[in-house]
Design an enzyme around this catalytic site. Structure first.
Site, mmCIF file in Angstrom:
data_model
loop_
_atom_site.group_PDB
_atom_site.id
_atom_site.type_symbol
_atom_site.label_atom_id
_atom_site.label_comp_id
_atom_site.label_asym_id
_atom_site.label_seq_id
_atom_site.Cartn_x
_atom_site.Cartn_y
_atom_site.Cartn_z
ATOM 1 C CD GLU A 14 120.430 -60.679 14.097
ATOM 2 O OE1 GLU A 14 120.749 -61.394 15.061
ATOM 3 O OE2 GLU A 14 120.829 -59.515 13.939
ATOM 4 C CB CYS B 256 122.948 -56.467 15.935
ATOM 5 S SG CYS B 256 123.651 -56.675 17.579
ATOM 6 C CG ASN C 101 118.811 -56.969 20.021
ATOM 7 O OD1 ASN C 101 118.451 -58.063 20.440
ATOM 8 N ND2 ASN C 101 120.015 -56.756 19.520
ATOM 9 C CD GLU C 102 122.250 -58.472 22.597
ATOM 10 O OE1 GLU C 102 123.299 -57.976 22.163
ATOM 11 O OE2 GLU C 102 122.035 -59.706 22.627
#
Ligand code: AHR
Length: 653
Positions: free
Chosen positions: A42, A249, A379-380
């Site tokens: 990331e 994120c 993602n999450e």
């Protein structure tokens, strides 16, 4: 056929045959995932721009903005200079830009040039860029400069040391009514860590400039617009089976208007649209999908692109163009457009060179399709109604058009709880085969929970443990991860993939700690966890044997695993002792035939609080050997990971 061609053909066939050869597993084991160990990249902590992406000029396209970072603007990281008592001005402009995706550029206006040169080695009106914390330039290395310019003006382009002393310079004659790319290169004869790049207008007049770039010639595999070689080599040594990218994120982006858009990161670099990064810096998108897919090819691993699920991050507290905080969703109509974007992405990656999107990949230099077996959605996120709707739309569209692609679901950012359960339920309902779990916990949690997956339903879905770490960089953290990872190997029939997070952290620029590898412009500092990842990955197997290793007494802080690698025929034992006592271990190897006489032993050990630094990488694997017997007796020291590789005996002829 010529003799050399014939020999080459025979050699290639022989190589392929030897690669295809596998050894049968001894009875009593279970098949486990061949792609358990991968990496997650990331662009957080300046891992990409300012890190792996080898561009040395910071803010090369004058697109930094206040919306990304307090105090930032188009000339951030640039210094206006007028050496030799020159006079003039610099302005930021937007009319008739180089490309609409790249709207800002600068105009240099030189009024007086080098009136009293005095001792100044340079003269003119221009700009200087010190890169990301100074440019690290090495004697004997070649550096490539590129810039886009419009007007009529001789430009002096120079590499300087921190005091402004030129290390090399060249003159570029800009002579064009429209935008035009100009290039030059330098070979440095001095090594400096505080280098700078200067661009100076050296005659009266004006000139427009954009995309001012400096790359080392030596990127990984010498690719233009390439990646830092030392960082890529560190990844190559991890021998990853897959790479998850680009976030994290990062994929949600900072707010609905800035969610990650893969289309911004393909095509000629000067036409790419930069993006504010949710970690409060700037993504040039010079490192885009094209580079990520190439990176996977270079690392010989499978790409796992993560696409956002049409919602922003539930922790989006920055108020990026959205009032308040929390998870916001695209509307259904916006989702339909977004779903098409993702189908376009798949066509871009895997379509033929004459398909609409595949053509762009071919034009970029990759006519053959990229390999694409996996896509992860989300993602999450909190698994809310809108997330469920969006993910369902994405999954159904991808699955019906590309049934061979394994789509990975999402289930929040904790090891259990509402979103975790709902994400799992959704994965099952939709018939998805894999779900992505994330959790960051302290070392004792990981040790205590090393049996988590023992009780998971063997009928699936399988787990991708996409992000984890034990919250610090000490040896004890790495050992706790190693204990847990033996549990992942034991459950390699249901845990299909795993990747530590995050991968890279730039010294003094981390938004997140710990990271697997710290770096600055010059050096790398692999943490003890890096070596744990490396040892598991380079000594992976595809059959697991649960009854080979026995331990005296109950030792809950010990992790152990025995695997067989059918490619090499080797048997591999892993023993992770996170406690401060010596542990007696016995390995009954009698079922394995063809064992060599000596085993390779790789040990990672030290005091529990020990950490690596840039100057002292004290925690690193040490190699030794051990005599192999049918019943191995091992005395495992405190705070130690030991990998024992019993090489298959060479066949006798
Ligand atoms: O790995 C760092 C961050 O942690 C990722 O961006 C996010 O997915 C997780 O919360």
């Amino acid at each position: 056929m010529k003799r050399t061609t014939l020999l080459l053909f025979i050699f290639s066939v022989a190589t392929l045959l030897s690669q295809a050869k596998t050894y049968p597993a001894t009875a009593g084991g279970k098949a486990i995932s061949r792609e358990l160990w991968g990496i997650f990249f990331e662009d957080i902590n300046y891992a990409g721009d300012g890190g792996l992406y080898a561009e040395m000029v910071q803010n090369h396209s004058f697109e930094y903005s206040l919306a990304e970072h307090e105090g930032w603007g188009p000339t951030t990281a640039w210094r206006f200079v007028k050496p030799g008592h020159s006079a003039g001005d610099v302005t930021v402009n937007m009319d008739r830009p180089l490309h609409p995706n790249n709207p800002h550029y600068v105009t240099l206006e030189a009024e007086v040039v080098g009136l009293f040169r005095g001792d100044s080695p340079l003269h003119g009106v221009g700009l200087q860029n010190a890169g990301f914390d100074g440019m690290s330039l090495k004697a004997g290395e070649r550096y490539n400069v590129s810039l886009w310019a419009r007007g009529r003006m001789p430009l002096v382009v120079a590499l300087l040391d921190g005091k402004g002393k030129p290390l090399g310079s060249d003159t570029i004659r800009v002579d064009n009514d429209g935008w035009q790319q100009y290039t030059t290169h330098f070979t440095c004869d001095t090594t400096v860590t505080d280098g700078q790049l200067a661009v100076l207008a050296v005659e009266r007049g004006r000139v427009d400039l954009d995309m001012i770039s400096l790359f080392p010639q030596h990127t990984y595999k010498e690719r233009p617009n390439g990646l830092r070689a030392d960082m890529m080599e560190a990844l190559r040594s991890l021998h990853p089976r897959f790479m998850r990218f680009p976030g994290g994120c990062l994929v949600h982006g900072p707010g609905l208007k800035h969610m990650y858009n893969w289309k911004n990161g393909i095509g000629p670099v000067e036409t790419r649209k930069s993006q504010p990064n949710c970690w409060e810096y700037h993504n040039t998108m010079g490192l885009g999908y094209y580079e990520y897919f190439l990176m996977c090819e270079d690392l010989r691993c499978k790409p796992v692109p993560v696409i956002h699920a049409g919602v922003t991050c539930q922790g989006d507290a920055k108020g990026w163009n959205i009032p308040g905080t929390g998870q916001h969703s695209l509307t259904e109509a916006e989702m339909r457009v977004y779903v098409q974007d993702i189908l376009d992405m798949i066509e871009w990656a895997t379509g033929s060179a004459d398909s609409r999107w595949g053509r762009l990949r071919a034009e970029a230099g990759h006519p053959e399709p990229f390999q694409l077996e996996y896509i992860a959605i989300g993602n999450e996120e909190n698994v809310t109604d809108s997330l469920v709707r969006n993910l369902t739309m994405l999954y159904q569209a991808i699955h019906s058009r590309y049934p061979a692609i394994t789509v990975i679901g999402t289930c929040g950012y904790t090891a259990n709880g509402k979103s975790h359960d709902r994400g799992w339920a959704l994965t099952r309902e939709l018939g998805m085969k894999v779900v992505d779990e994330h959790y960051f916990q302290r070392p004792d949690w990981f040790i205590k929970n090393q049996h988590r997956y023992d009780s998971y339903d063997r009928t699936g879905p399988q787990v991708y443990f996409g992000e984890y770490a034990t919250k610090d960089c000490r040896l004890i953290n790495a050992l706790a991860e190693a204990v847990y990872m033996t549990g992942l190997e034991r459950n390699g029939d249901i845990v299909r993939m795993a990747s530590y997070a995050p991968l890279f952290g730039k010294r003094d620029h981390c938004q997140w700690n710990p990271n697997l590898i710290y770096f600055d412009n010059e050096r790398l500092c692999p943490t003890p966890s890096y070596y744990v990842q490396q040892l598991f990955s380079t000594h992976a197997g595809d059959y697991y044997y649960g009854d080979v290793i026995q331990v005296e007494g109950d030792v809950p802080t010990l992790g152990r695993s025995c695997v067989f690698d059918s490619q090499s025929g080797d048997v591999i034992l892993k023993l992770a002792n996170a406690d401060s006592v010596t542990v007696q271990v016995r390995a009954d190897l009698s079922r394995f035939k063809h064992m060599g006489k000596t085993a390779q032993v790789i040990t990672l050990t030290g005091t529990p609080d020990a950490q690596n630094t840039f100057d002292d990488a004290r925690i690193r694997p040490q190699e030794s050997t051990m005599k192999v017997t049918r019943s191995l007796s091992i005395e495992l020291p405190p705070h130690t990971l030991q990998v024992i590789r019993i090489t298959r005996k060479a066949a006798s002829h």
